[in-house]
Design a protein around this motif. Structure first.
Motif, short mmCIF file in Angstrom:
data_model
loop_
_atom_site.label_atom_id
_atom_site.label_comp_id
_atom_site.label_asym_id
_atom_site.label_seq_id
_atom_site.Cartn_x
_atom_site.Cartn_y
_atom_site.Cartn_z
N PHE A 253 0.83 -1.21 0.00
CA PHE A 253 0.00 0.00 0.00
C PHE A 253 0.87 1.27 0.00
O PHE A 253 0.61 2.21 -0.75
CB PHE A 253 -0.94 0.00 1.21
CG PHE A 253 -1.84 1.20 1.26
CD1 PHE A 253 -3.04 1.21 0.57
CD2 PHE A 253 -1.50 2.33 1.99
CE1 PHE A 253 -3.88 2.31 0.60
CE2 PHE A 253 -2.32 3.44 2.02
CZ PHE A 253 -3.52 3.42 1.32
N ILE A 254 1.88 1.28 0.82
CA ILE A 254 2.77 2.45 0.90
C ILE A 254 3.45 2.69 -0.45
O ILE A 254 3.53 3.81 -0.93
CB ILE A 254 3.81 2.27 2.03
CG1 ILE A 254 3.12 2.38 3.39
CG2 ILE A 254 4.95 3.28 1.90
CD1 ILE A 254 3.96 1.92 4.56
N ASP A 255 3.93 1.62 -1.07
CA ASP A 255 4.64 1.75 -2.34
C ASP A 255 3.71 2.05 -3.51
O ASP A 255 4.02 2.88 -4.37
CB ASP A 255 5.42 0.47 -2.66
CG ASP A 255 6.59 0.24 -1.73
OD1 ASP A 255 7.00 1.18 -1.01
OD2 ASP A 255 7.10 -0.90 -1.71
N THR B 222 4.30 -10.98 -7.38
CA THR B 222 4.51 -10.55 -8.77
C THR B 222 3.80 -9.21 -8.98
O THR B 222 2.63 -9.08 -8.62
CB THR B 222 3.91 -11.59 -9.74
OG1 THR B 222 4.46 -12.87 -9.43
CG2 THR B 222 4.20 -11.24 -11.18
N PRO B 223 4.46 -8.22 -9.57
CA PRO B 223 3.82 -6.92 -9.72
C PRO B 223 2.61 -6.96 -10.65
O PRO B 223 2.68 -7.55 -11.73
CB PRO B 223 4.91 -6.03 -10.30
CG PRO B 223 5.93 -6.95 -10.87
CD PRO B 223 5.81 -8.24 -10.13
N GLU C 13 2.47 1.45 -11.77
CA GLU C 13 3.47 2.29 -12.43
C GLU C 13 4.87 1.76 -12.14
O GLU C 13 5.20 1.39 -11.01
CB GLU C 13 3.32 3.72 -11.88
CG GLU C 13 4.10 4.75 -12.62
CD GLU C 13 3.83 6.13 -12.04
OE1 GLU C 13 4.81 6.86 -11.79
OE2 GLU C 13 2.64 6.47 -11.84
N GLU C 14 5.69 1.71 -13.19
CA GLU C 14 7.04 1.19 -13.06
C GLU C 14 7.81 1.94 -11.97
O GLU C 14 7.75 3.16 -11.88
CB GLU C 14 7.79 1.31 -14.39
CG GLU C 14 9.11 0.57 -14.39
CD GLU C 14 9.78 0.54 -15.74
OE1 GLU C 14 11.01 0.49 -15.77
OE2 GLU C 14 9.06 0.59 -16.77
N GLY C 15 8.51 1.19 -11.16
CA GLY C 15 9.31 1.78 -10.09
C GLY C 15 8.59 1.89 -8.75
O GLY C 15 9.22 2.14 -7.73
N LYS C 16 7.27 1.72 -8.73
CA LYS C 16 6.53 1.82 -7.48
C LYS C 16 6.53 0.50 -6.70
O LYS C 16 6.62 0.50 -5.49
CB LYS C 16 5.08 2.26 -7.72
CG LYS C 16 4.97 3.73 -8.03
CD LYS C 16 3.53 4.17 -7.94
CE LYS C 16 3.49 5.68 -7.98
NZ LYS C 16 2.21 6.19 -7.54
#
Length: 112
Positions: A30-32, A48-49, A54-57
């Protein structure tokens, strides 16, 4: 017999403790990412994302695959819209029998 009667309670207690690990992983997600996983993503989003992040989050994996199952080796159930925890998510272990409901060792275990 007395020694074995406490095993179910121990498994329930340890399954509850594993829920705390998952809750911590969900908080970091949640934070990220700015949101919790939805029902279709489930706890897999902690390993797994998701495609729409969004890339990098996403800074995972937030959890080990072995943490996704209770002590009876049944995957925890994740519900983004909690039935037990209204306004939050639910994590549920179905207990020893792997079925909803039940008493004793078969009772469902739900996060608080």
């Amino acid at each position: 017999p007395r020694m074995f009667s406490g095993i179910g309670k121990t498994k329930a207690d340890l399954s509850k403790a594993k829920m705390a690990i998952i809750e911590n992983a969900l908080a970091r997600f949640f934070i990220d990412c700015g949101r919790y996983p939805d029902d279709s993503e489930g706890l897999e989003a902690l390993i797994t994302p998701p495609a729409d992040i969004e890339e990098g989050k996403w800074n995972g994996p937030y959890l080990k695959v072995s943490d996704m199952a209770d002590l009876w080796n049944t995957p925890y159930i994740y519900r983004a819209e909690g039935e037990y925890n209204v306004g939050s998510f639910d994590l549920v272990s179905l207990g020893a029998d792997g079925a909803e409901g039940g008493e004793g060792d078969n009772a469902d275990i739900v996060n608080e």
